[in-house]
Design a protein around this motif. Structure first.
Motif, PDB file in Angstrom:
ATOM      1  N   GLU A 182     -15.126  -4.566   2.580  1.00 18.82           N
ATOM      2  CA  GLU A 182     -13.740  -4.592   2.094  1.00 18.82           C
ATOM      3  C   GLU A 182     -13.134  -5.990   2.237  1.00 18.82           C
TER       4      GLU A 182
ATOM      5  N   LYS B  15      -7.839  -1.564  -1.107  1.00 19.52           N
ATOM      6  CA  LYS B  15      -7.997  -0.261  -0.438  1.00 19.52           C
ATOM      7  C   LYS B  15      -7.632   0.920  -1.325  1.00 19.52           C
TER       8      LYS B  15
ATOM      9  N   MET C 119     -11.558   0.169  -4.035  1.00 22.95           N
ATOM     10  CA  MET C 119     -12.514   0.890  -3.195  1.00 22.95           C
ATOM     11  C   MET C 119     -12.676   2.376  -3.564  1.00 22.95           C
TER      12      MET C 119
END
Length: 143
Positions: free
Chosen positions: A81, A39, A43
């Motif tokens: 994700e 995260k 990303m």
């Protein structure tokens, strides 16, 4: 019932339960590390490459929200994700197991002097040597 309780005591005393608990605790901590890695590290650059789109916000709306009705949407960004999480975890587990197998192979090789050979492997290697010598003696006697 008594057998079951005795089996559980043996399981707990021999350390299997403790080893399993340690594995679960380490796995949980590792999961947190991977989540942050995905995260906060992986990303954001991916979002930059896609004009600042956040994958976790990506969804396919099936029904728009109205006064009394909630939105119905497929959150495919979260799926992306989770797939990245899975890829990182599976790759890490693969590397760790490959590393462990390399050491196990070295330890099981009786001719490898770098690693100490376990006693059972050493005894089997000695037994193999003795059997080879015995077969040679028996062959020589027949000739």
């Amino acid at each position: 019932m008594k057998n079951f309780i005795q089996e559980f005591k043996d399981f707990a005393i021999k350390g299997n339960m403790i080893d399993m608990a340690i594995g679960i605790i380490i796995g949980t901590a590792f999961n947190k590390v991977v989540n942050v890695l995905v995260k906060k590290v992986i990303m954001p650059p991916l979002s930059l490459m896609t004009d600042g789109v956040r994958f976790s916000d990506k969804k396919y709306v099936l029904r728009e929200a109205s006064d009394n009705i909630e939105e119905a949407a497929i959150g495919y960004g979260e799926l992306i994700e989770v797939v990245v999480d899975f890829a990182i975890i599976s790759f890490t587990v693969f590397v760790v197991i490959k590393f462990m197998n390399r050491f196990r192979t070295k330890a099981e090789d009786p001719e490898n002097l770098e690693e100490t050979t376990p006693k059972n492997i050493e005894l089997l290697a000695n037994l193999e040597e003795l059997m080879k010598e015995q077969n040679k003696i028996l062959r020589d006697k027949k000739e």
